[in-house]
Design a protein around this motif. Structure first.
Motif, PDB file in Angstrom:
ATOM      1  N   UNK A   1      -1.976   1.542   6.040  1.00  0.00           N
ATOM      2  CA  UNK A   1      -1.430   2.589   5.184  1.00  0.00           C
ATOM      3  C   UNK A   1      -2.516   3.006   4.193  1.00  0.00           C
ATOM      4  N   UNK A   2      -2.898   4.266   4.218  1.00  0.00           N
ATOM      5  CA  UNK A   2      -3.870   4.763   3.248  1.00  0.00           C
ATOM      6  C   UNK A   2      -3.106   5.037   1.955  1.00  0.00           C
ATOM      7  N   UNK A   3      -3.460   4.313   0.920  1.00  0.00           N
ATOM      8  CA  UNK A   3      -2.774   4.396  -0.365  1.00  0.00           C
ATOM      9  C   UNK A   3      -3.443   5.419  -1.285  1.00  0.00           C
ATOM     10  N   UNK A   4      -4.780   5.481  -1.222  1.00  0.00           N
ATOM     11  CA  UNK A   4      -5.513   6.349  -2.146  1.00  0.00           C
ATOM     12  C   UNK A   4      -6.910   6.607  -1.594  1.00  0.00           C
ATOM     13  N   UNK A   5      -7.398   7.819  -1.804  1.00  0.00           N
ATOM     14  CA  UNK A   5      -8.777   8.188  -1.448  1.00  0.00           C
ATOM     15  C   UNK A   5      -9.421   8.843  -2.665  1.00  0.00           C
TER      16      UNK A   5
ATOM     17  N   UNK B   1     -11.753   4.581   0.041  1.00  0.00           N
ATOM     18  CA  UNK B   1     -10.368   4.572   0.504  1.00  0.00           C
ATOM     19  C   UNK B   1      -9.732   3.222   0.177  1.00  0.00           C
ATOM     20  N   UNK B   2      -8.485   3.258  -0.287  1.00  0.00           N
ATOM     21  CA  UNK B   2      -7.690   2.049  -0.504  1.00  0.00           C
ATOM     22  C   UNK B   2      -6.610   2.042   0.563  1.00  0.00           C
ATOM     23  N   UNK B   3      -6.513   0.910   1.275  1.00  0.00           N
ATOM     24  CA  UNK B   3      -5.532   0.790   2.361  1.00  0.00           C
ATOM     25  C   UNK B   3      -4.744  -0.497   2.217  1.00  0.00           C
ATOM     26  N   UNK B   4      -3.555  -0.485   2.782  1.00  0.00           N
ATOM     27  CA  UNK B   4      -2.749  -1.692   2.929  1.00  0.00           C
ATOM     28  C   UNK B   4      -2.592  -1.970   4.420  1.00  0.00           C
TER      29      UNK B   4
END
Length: 157
Positions: A11-15, A68-71
């Motif tokens: 899940x891409x949380x933030x870019x 990119x921040x991902x879960x």
């Protein structure tokens, strides 16, 4: 905020890019919302947001974008990843085996100068990451990028 996008990498949380003004605060907020939506307990979310703050700040200071921040769900746990455009892995400091911020009786009452000296030391942020993640974190290289990761906690039932 819109729902996080799902990709093959989680899940891409933030870019963000090198031109983003407040990536640390925005990433922290986005992660908190995503973890709340996933049913992660508030205390776990707060620790994860602090860990993410350190990793995003480090990426913004020492690496290049895009970021990119991902879960990722890995087995029964959520893992948060911070990807950047720099393939170089950082030098990690030695971490103390005991409590990071245990009081030192000889240094109590050092005043503002003592506090600023402690906070000004380089590498302190990764020690906070280490402590808040219970040592479950690290860096890996994926092609031309680097990923900092940490275990957030168990998947909600």
């Amino acid at each position: 905020m819109s729902a996080p996008a799902r990709t093959g990498r989680g899940i891409v949380v933030y870019r963000w890019t090198d031109d983003t003004r407040l990536p640390t605060a925005e990433a922290r907020l986005a992660l908190g919302e995503a973890l709340a939506d996933l049913g992660v307990a508030e205390e776990v979310r707060e620790d994860a947001q602090l860990v993410l703050s350190e990793l995003v700040a480090n990426a913004a200071e020492h690496a290049c974008g895009p970021y990119e921040v991902r879960l990722q769900r890995i087995l029964s746990e959520w893992v948060c990843e911070v990807a950047d455009g720099d393939p170089e892995l950082p030098q990690l400091p030695q971490f103390p085996p005991d409590l990071l911020l245990a009081p030192d009786e000889e240094k109590r009452g050092g005043g503002l100068d003592s506090l600023l000296s402690l906070l000004g030391e380089r590498g302190r942020g990764l020690q906070i990451v280490h402590q808040l993640s219970g040592g479950e974190w690290g860096f890996c290289r994926t092609g031309k990028t680097k990923v900092a990761w940490f275990v957030v906690g168990p998947v909600a039932p």
